[in-house]
Design a protein around this motif. Structure first.
Motif, PDB file in Angstrom:
ATOM      1  N   LEU A 123       0.733  -1.289  -0.009  1.00 55.54           N
ATOM      2  CA  LEU A 123       0.076  -0.055  -0.049  1.00 55.54           C
ATOM      3  C   LEU A 123       0.847   1.348   0.058  1.00 55.54           C
ATOM      4  O   LEU A 123       0.616   2.009  -0.755  1.00 55.54           O
ATOM      5  CB  LEU A 123      -0.829   0.024   1.221  1.00 55.54           C
ATOM      6  CG  LEU A 123      -1.792   1.258   1.458  1.00 55.54           C
ATOM      7  CD1 LEU A 123      -2.770   1.536   0.187  1.00 55.54           C
ATOM      8  CD2 LEU A 123      -2.558   1.015   2.934  1.00 55.54           C
ATOM      9  N   LEU A 124       1.828   1.174   0.912  1.00 55.69           N
ATOM     10  CA  LEU A 124       2.949   2.378   0.793  1.00 55.69           C
ATOM     11  C   LEU A 124       3.577   2.487  -0.509  1.00 55.69           C
ATOM     12  O   LEU A 124       3.866   3.633  -0.825  1.00 55.69           O
ATOM     13  CB  LEU A 124       3.883   2.028   2.061  1.00 55.69           C
ATOM     14  CG  LEU A 124       4.888   3.160   2.302  1.00 55.69           C
ATOM     15  CD1 LEU A 124       4.230   4.223   2.775  1.00 55.69           C
ATOM     16  CD2 LEU A 124       5.986   2.733   3.362  1.00 55.69           C
ATOM     17  N   ILE A 125       4.026   1.444  -0.927  1.00 55.37           N
ATOM     18  CA  ILE A 125       4.691   1.799  -2.392  1.00 55.37           C
ATOM     19  C   ILE A 125       3.805   2.386  -3.381  1.00 55.37           C
ATOM     20  O   ILE A 125       4.011   2.893  -4.156  1.00 55.37           O
ATOM     21  CB  ILE A 125       5.218   0.305  -2.696  1.00 55.37           C
ATOM     22  CG1 ILE A 125       6.444  -0.171  -1.850  1.00 55.37           C
ATOM     23  CG2 ILE A 125       5.827   0.219  -4.423  1.00 55.37           C
ATOM     24  CD1 ILE A 125       7.145  -1.797  -1.935  1.00 55.37           C
ATOM     25  N   GLY A 126       2.348   1.501  -3.360  1.00 54.55           N
ATOM     26  CA  GLY A 126       1.347   2.158  -4.109  1.00 54.55           C
ATOM     27  C   GLY A 126       1.205   3.739  -4.021  1.00 54.55           C
ATOM     28  O   GLY A 126       1.212   4.499  -4.985  1.00 54.55           O
ATOM     29  N   VAL A 127       1.045   4.310  -2.937  1.00 57.64           N
ATOM     30  CA  VAL A 127       1.166   5.566  -2.599  1.00 57.64           C
ATOM     31  C   VAL A 127       2.448   6.386  -3.269  1.00 57.64           C
ATOM     32  O   VAL A 127       2.271   7.343  -3.932  1.00 57.64           O
ATOM     33  CB  VAL A 127       1.010   5.930  -1.079  1.00 57.64           C
ATOM     34  CG1 VAL A 127       1.123   7.565  -0.907  1.00 57.64           C
ATOM     35  CG2 VAL A 127      -0.377   5.345  -0.583  1.00 57.64           C
ATOM     36  N   SER A 128       3.465   5.775  -3.153  1.00 53.36           N
ATOM     37  CA  SER A 128       4.643   6.417  -3.338  1.00 53.36           C
ATOM     38  C   SER A 128       4.706   6.679  -4.924  1.00 53.36           C
ATOM     39  O   SER A 128       4.959   7.568  -5.597  1.00 53.36           O
ATOM     40  CB  SER A 128       5.935   5.781  -3.062  1.00 53.36           C
ATOM     41  OG  SER A 128       6.119   4.531  -3.656  1.00 53.36           O
TER      42      SER A 128
END
Length: 238
Positions: A123-128
């Motif tokens: 999820l964090l990588i997607g946000v980045s």
């Protein structure tokens, strides 16, 4: 196929996956050695990742565990994978004692996904990636990597803890098969992350994995053949 035959088949598949688990572990070690030789093992990026990983371990041992946060991610992972396979998800419930979600489709990946799919990390990588669409280069990249390590460590600790307890997800496919798949995909994820974060060419990962897999199954075949041969010889002598 009856339930007993299904369990036996999954047990055999789990046995066949063990050499592949060994091969993937060796491949991850090869990627570490390659990164060390290339001078990318000890970098600011890997340092930020390791610092985040260690920071969560400190939180894990020193602070109350955010059980509900983990359970939410666990059930959302079931839902996400069910939707990815064309199913639907509804009635999500999260409590400190456990959670549930109703899905209209199920298979081994949907059932075991929470144990190898680090939901909050991805999820964090997607946000980045979304941020990069508007801001280039990504601001504070080391901070992002810190939280990637932090959330990945979160996934690892809770996964180990859940596997120590009785899990219907694991029981459905049997312990040996489930543990083999979970271990294999977690280590594969680590190896792939090293390729992405340490400037290792993808073909190096592929070549190492194929070589290690061939060697693992060759050694397994020789081991089984020798022991079967010895057993037959022993029976004939009786």
């Amino acid at each position: 196929m009856g339930p007993e035959m299904k369990k036996f088949s999954l047990f055999l598949i789990g046995m066949l996956l063990l050499p592949l688990c060994v091969a993937m572990t060796q491949t991850a070690g090869d990627m570490l050695r390659h990164a060390d030789q290339a001078g990318s093992l000890f970098s600011w990026e890997t340092g930020a990742l390791a610092l985040g990983y260690g920071a969560w371990l400190v939180c894990w041992f020193c602070l109350p565990q955010p059980i509900k946060v983990y359970i939410l991610g666990h059930e959302l992972t079931h839902a996400l994978w069910a939707i990815a396979f064309g199913g639907k998800a509804k009635n999500l419930k999260v409590k400190a004692s456990g959670g549930s979600v109703n899905v209209t489709k199920s298979n081994v990946l949907i059932t075991l996904a929470p144990y190898f799919f680090p939901f909050y990390t991805l999820l964090l990588i997607g946000v980045s990636l979304v941020v990069r669409l508007f801001v280039t280069p990504l601001p504070y990249p080391l901070v992002w990597l810190f939280f990637v390590g932090f959330t990945w460590s979160f996934h690892f600790t809770f996964t180990i803890q859940s596997l120590w307890t009785h899990q219907p997800d694991i029981h459905e496919y049997g312990r040996l098969f489930s543990y083999s798949v979970i271990y294999l995909l977690n280590v594969a994820g680590i190896a792939l992350w090293m390729v992405c974060s340490m400037s290792i060419p993808v073909h190096v990962l592929g070549s190492a994995w194929l070589l290690r897999t061939r060697d693992a199954y060759e050694l397994t075949g020789v081991f089984v053949y020798d022991h079967v041969k010895q057993s037959i010889h022993w029976v004939r002598k009786q």
